[in-house]
Every structure is written in structure tokens, then in C-alpha cells.
Design a protein around this motif. Structure first.
Motif, PDB file in Angstrom:
ATOM      1  N   ARG A  89     -36.030  -9.965 -26.244  1.00 23.07           N
ATOM      2  CA  ARG A  89     -35.632 -10.680 -27.469  1.00 23.07           C
ATOM      3  C   ARG A  89     -35.633  -9.739 -28.671  1.00 23.07           C
ATOM      4  O   ARG A  89     -34.681  -9.713 -29.455  1.00 23.07           O
ATOM      5  N   LEU A  90     -36.683  -8.934 -28.805  1.00 21.16           N
ATOM      6  CA  LEU A  90     -36.776  -8.016 -29.946  1.00 21.16           C
ATOM      7  C   LEU A  90     -35.740  -6.898 -29.838  1.00 21.16           C
ATOM      8  O   LEU A  90     -35.174  -6.478 -30.852  1.00 21.16           O
ATOM      9  N   TRP A  91     -35.494  -6.404 -28.619  1.00 21.19           N
ATOM     10  CA  TRP A  91     -34.478  -5.366 -28.416  1.00 21.19           C
ATOM     11  C   TRP A  91     -33.112  -5.880 -28.855  1.00 21.19           C
ATOM     12  O   TRP A  91     -32.373  -5.193 -29.546  1.00 21.19           O
ATOM     13  N   GLU A  92     -32.784  -7.095 -28.461  1.00 15.23           N
ATOM     14  CA  GLU A  92     -31.497  -7.685 -28.839  1.00 15.23           C
ATOM     15  C   GLU A  92     -31.360  -7.777 -30.360  1.00 15.23           C
ATOM     16  O   GLU A  92     -30.314  -7.441 -30.924  1.00 15.23           O
ATOM     17  N   ARG A  93     -32.409  -8.184 -31.028  1.00 13.02           N
ATOM     18  CA  ARG A  93     -32.372  -8.255 -32.493  1.00 13.02           C
ATOM     19  C   ARG A  93     -32.251  -6.871 -33.111  1.00 13.02           C
ATOM     20  O   ARG A  93     -31.528  -6.680 -34.090  1.00 13.02           O
ATOM     21  N   ALA A  94     -32.962  -5.891 -32.541  1.00 16.42           N
ATOM     22  CA  ALA A  94     -32.887  -4.524 -33.064  1.00 16.42           C
ATOM     23  C   ALA A  94     -31.472  -3.970 -32.936  1.00 16.42           C
ATOM     24  O   ALA A  94     -30.958  -3.326 -33.853  1.00 16.42           O
ATOM     25  N   VAL A  95     -30.824  -4.228 -31.804  1.00 21.05           N
ATOM     26  CA  VAL A  95     -29.455  -3.763 -31.587  1.00 21.05           C
ATOM     27  C   VAL A  95     -28.491  -4.450 -32.552  1.00 21.05           C
ATOM     28  O   VAL A  95     -27.534  -3.827 -33.027  1.00 21.05           O
ATOM     29  N   GLN A  96     -28.731  -5.700 -32.876  1.00 24.28           N
ATOM     30  CA  GLN A  96     -27.894  -6.389 -33.863  1.00 24.28           C
ATOM     31  C   GLN A  96     -28.009  -5.715 -35.227  1.00 24.28           C
ATOM     32  O   GLN A  96     -27.023  -5.572 -35.949  1.00 24.28           O
ATOM     33  N   ILE A  97     -29.212  -5.290 -35.577  1.00 27.97           N
ATOM     34  CA  ILE A  97     -29.442  -4.647 -36.876  1.00 27.97           C
ATOM     35  C   ILE A  97     -28.927  -3.214 -36.874  1.00 27.97           C
ATOM     36  O   ILE A  97     -28.349  -2.749 -37.853  1.00 27.97           O
ATOM     37  N   TYR A  98     -29.126  -2.507 -35.768  1.00 22.64           N
ATOM     38  CA  TYR A  98     -28.723  -1.102 -35.680  1.00 22.64           C
ATOM     39  C   TYR A  98     -28.038  -0.870 -34.321  1.00 22.64           C
ATOM     40  O   TYR A  98     -28.677  -0.470 -33.341  1.00 22.64           O
ATOM     41  N   PRO A  99     -26.731  -1.143 -34.223  1.00 19.35           N
ATOM     42  CA  PRO A  99     -26.007  -1.069 -32.941  1.00 19.35           C
ATOM     43  C   PRO A  99     -26.136   0.250 -32.169  1.00 19.35           C
ATOM     44  O   PRO A  99     -26.074   0.221 -30.929  1.00 19.35           O
ATOM     45  N   PRO A 100     -26.320   1.419 -32.800  1.00 18.43           N
ATOM     46  CA  PRO A 100     -26.467   2.637 -31.998  1.00 18.43           C
ATOM     47  C   PRO A 100     -27.626   2.611 -30.999  1.00 18.43           C
ATOM     48  O   PRO A 100     -27.612   3.373 -30.038  1.00 18.43           O
ATOM     49  N   TYR A 101     -28.611   1.731 -31.194  1.00 25.92           N
ATOM     50  CA  TYR A 101     -29.686   1.636 -30.196  1.00 25.92           C
ATOM     51  C   TYR A 101     -29.112   1.365 -28.806  1.00 25.92           C
ATOM     52  O   TYR A 101     -29.598   1.909 -27.813  1.00 25.92           O
ATOM     53  N   ALA A 102     -28.092   0.522 -28.715  1.00 25.64           N
ATOM     54  CA  ALA A 102     -27.485   0.205 -27.413  1.00 25.64           C
ATOM     55  C   ALA A 102     -26.894   1.463 -26.781  1.00 25.64           C
ATOM     56  O   ALA A 102     -27.024   1.679 -25.569  1.00 25.64           O
ATOM     57  N   THR A 103     -26.275   2.298 -27.572  1.00 30.61           N
ATOM     58  CA  THR A 103     -25.725   3.561 -27.069  1.00 30.61           C
ATOM     59  C   THR A 103     -26.841   4.490 -26.638  1.00 30.61           C
ATOM     60  O   THR A 103     -26.764   5.127 -25.582  1.00 30.61           O
ATOM     61  N   TYR A 104     -27.899   4.581 -27.448  1.00 29.04           N
ATOM     62  CA  TYR A 104     -29.033   5.447 -27.097  1.00 29.04           C
ATOM     63  C   TYR A 104     -29.587   5.074 -25.723  1.00 29.04           C
ATOM     64  O   TYR A 104     -29.973   5.948 -24.945  1.00 29.04           O
ATOM     65  N   ALA A 105     -29.650   3.786 -25.423  1.00 27.80           N
ATOM     66  CA  ALA A 105     -30.205   3.331 -24.146  1.00 27.80           C
ATOM     67  C   ALA A 105     -29.380   3.829 -22.963  1.00 27.80           C
ATOM     68  O   ALA A 105     -29.917   3.996 -21.861  1.00 27.80           O
ATOM     69  N   THR A 106     -28.099   4.103 -23.176  1.00 28.86           N
ATOM     70  CA  THR A 106     -27.260   4.612 -22.083  1.00 28.86           C
ATOM     71  C   THR A 106     -27.476   6.099 -21.832  1.00 28.86           C
ATOM     72  O   THR A 106     -27.050   6.619 -20.805  1.00 28.86           O
ATOM     73  N   TYR A 107     -28.117   6.793 -22.763  1.00 29.79           N
ATOM     74  CA  TYR A 107     -28.336   8.231 -22.633  1.00 29.79           C
ATOM     75  C   TYR A 107     -29.552   8.572 -21.777  1.00 29.79           C
ATOM     76  O   TYR A 107     -29.755   9.728 -21.440  1.00 29.79           O
ATOM     77  N   THR A 108     -30.410   7.602 -21.496  1.00 31.20           N
ATOM     78  CA  THR A 108     -31.689   7.885 -20.863  1.00 31.20           C
ATOM     79  C   THR A 108     -31.989   6.893 -19.752  1.00 31.20           C
ATOM     80  O   THR A 108     -31.477   5.773 -19.767  1.00 31.20           O
ATOM     81  N   GLU A 109     -32.836   7.321 -18.819  1.00 33.15           N
ATOM     82  CA  GLU A 109     -33.291   6.411 -17.771  1.00 33.15           C
ATOM     83  C   GLU A 109     -34.561   5.684 -18.183  1.00 33.15           C
ATOM     84  O   GLU A 109     -34.959   4.716 -17.537  1.00 33.15           O
ATOM     85  N   ARG A 110     -35.210   6.137 -19.254  1.00 35.99           N
ATOM     86  CA  ARG A 110     -36.438   5.467 -19.684  1.00 35.99           C
ATOM     87  C   ARG A 110     -36.091   4.160 -20.398  1.00 35.99           C
ATOM     88  O   ARG A 110     -35.004   4.002 -20.947  1.00 35.99           O
ATOM     89  N   THR A 111     -37.000   3.243 -20.376  1.00 35.68           N
ATOM     90  CA  THR A 111     -36.856   2.028 -21.177  1.00 35.68           C
ATOM     91  C   THR A 111     -37.338   2.378 -22.574  1.00 35.68           C
ATOM     92  O   THR A 111     -38.477   2.832 -22.749  1.00 35.68           O
ATOM     93  N   ILE A 112     -36.491   2.212 -23.553  1.00 30.22           N
ATOM     94  CA  ILE A 112     -36.860   2.546 -24.928  1.00 30.22           C
ATOM     95  C   ILE A 112     -37.899   1.533 -25.413  1.00 30.22           C
ATOM     96  O   ILE A 112     -37.649   0.329 -25.414  1.00 30.22           O
ATOM     97  N   PRO A 113     -39.075   2.013 -25.810  1.00 32.86           N
ATOM     98  CA  PRO A 113     -40.136   1.093 -26.223  1.00 32.86           C
ATOM     99  C   PRO A 113     -39.838   0.381 -27.541  1.00 32.86           C
ATOM    100  O   PRO A 113     -39.261   0.955 -28.462  1.00 32.86           O
ATOM    101  N   VAL A 114     -40.259  -0.862 -27.578  1.00 32.29           N
ATOM    102  CA  VAL A 114     -40.232  -1.666 -28.788  1.00 32.29           C
ATOM    103  C   VAL A 114     -41.695  -1.946 -29.118  1.00 32.29           C
ATOM    104  O   VAL A 114     -42.425  -2.503 -28.290  1.00 32.29           O
ATOM    105  N   VAL A 115     -42.132  -1.511 -30.288  1.00 35.46           N
ATOM    106  CA  VAL A 115     -43.536  -1.614 -30.662  1.00 35.46           C
ATOM    107  C   VAL A 115     -43.700  -2.685 -31.728  1.00 35.46           C
ATOM    108  O   VAL A 115     -43.022  -2.668 -32.753  1.00 35.46           O
ATOM    109  N   VAL A 116     -44.621  -3.603 -31.469  1.00 35.43           N
ATOM    110  CA  VAL A 116     -44.941  -4.665 -32.418  1.00 35.43           C
ATOM    111  C   VAL A 116     -46.166  -4.222 -33.205  1.00 35.43           C
ATOM    112  O   VAL A 116     -47.168  -3.767 -32.631  1.00 35.43           O
ATOM    113  N   LEU A 117     -46.079  -4.316 -34.531  1.00 40.16           N
ATOM    114  CA  LEU A 117     -47.199  -3.982 -35.413  1.00 40.16           C
ATOM    115  C   LEU A 117     -47.705  -5.289 -36.008  1.00 40.16           C
ATOM    116  O   LEU A 117     -47.129  -5.837 -36.934  1.00 40.16           O
TER     117      LEU A 117
END
Length: 123
Positions: A89-117
Motif C-alpha cells: 500500500r505504501l509503495w503504491e502511494r510512493a510511486v504515485q508521488i514519485y513515479p521514477p520509483y517504479a522504474t528503479y524497482a526494475t533495475y534491481t532484484e532486491r525489494t526496495i525497502p519502505v521505512v515507516v517512521l
């Protein structure tokens, strides 16, 4: 609970204080939207490279840290990595705010962490 997704590049920089195990504090510039919320969310994308950013390792090793919000407000927070449906849910919202995150995810095999503060209890 209300969340503020802290994005990069398109929003004003704020500070996130992190430090390594030797207790040396470091300020890492992060960007965050102008509306404070109960929880803040940061994405450890590092542009999609195969390693997590150094600040992610430092942050997740800490029980609490301090963030500076717009207007100079300082807040003590507890970091934790979002998982499962919360992360999705948070990843989807982050991608809506900053669409390049979706592209970044295609560059790597790691799951890009989403950190809640989450707000740390005050003493």
C-alpha cells in the motif's frame, strides 16, 4: 493512521539523523512533503542499484532517531521496515508521488525497502 510519504527530488529537503553502531550521528538529507502527519514514510531506493543506501542500514539499526520537518519542527521517531500488505500500500502511494520509483524497482532484484517512521513516545 495518517501517513506522509517522504519523496525525493520534487520536494524540499529535510534532515534525518542516522548514525552507525559507534554512535556517530550523521545527517542524511531526505525529502519530505510539507504536511506533517503522525507517521512519515521514506523509500530506500538508491536509484535502483543492487545495494541498500547506507542511511537505510544505519536507520534500521537504531531504536529511535530525529527528523526535521518543514518549518524546523524536530520529531523523535521509531523506524521500522514495512512488510506485506502495508508495504504494498505504501509503495503504491510512493510511486504515485514519485513515479521514477517504479522504474528503479526494475533495475534491481532486491525489494526496495519502505521505512515507516512512527512517533517515538516522549519521556
Amino acid at each position: 493512521m495518517c501517513d506522509t510519504i517522504c519523496s525525493c527530488r520534487s520536494l524540499p529537503h529535510r534532515r534525518l539523523t542516522t548514525g552507525s553502531c559507534n554512535d556517530n550521528s550523521r545527517d542524511s538529507p531526505r525529502s519530505c512533503s510539507a504536511k506533517p502527519a503522525e507517521r512519515l514514510v521514506v523509500v530506500a531506493s538508491k536509484g535502483g542499484v543492487d545495494a541498500h543506501p547506507a542511511w537505510f542500514h544505519n536507520l534500521t539499526a537504531m531504536t529511535t532517531t530525529e527528523v526535521e520537518l518543514p518549518g524546523g519542527e524536530h520529531r523523535q521517531v521509531r523506524p521500522r521496515v514495512a512488510e506485506g500488505t502495508e508495504r504494498a500500500r505504501l509503495w503504491e502511494r510512493a510511486v504515485q508521488i514519485y513515479p521514477p520509483y517504479a522504474t528503479y524497482a526494475t533495475y534491481t532484484e532486491r525489494t526496495i525497502p519502505v521505512v515507516v517512521l512512527e512517533p517515538a513516545p516522549t519521556a
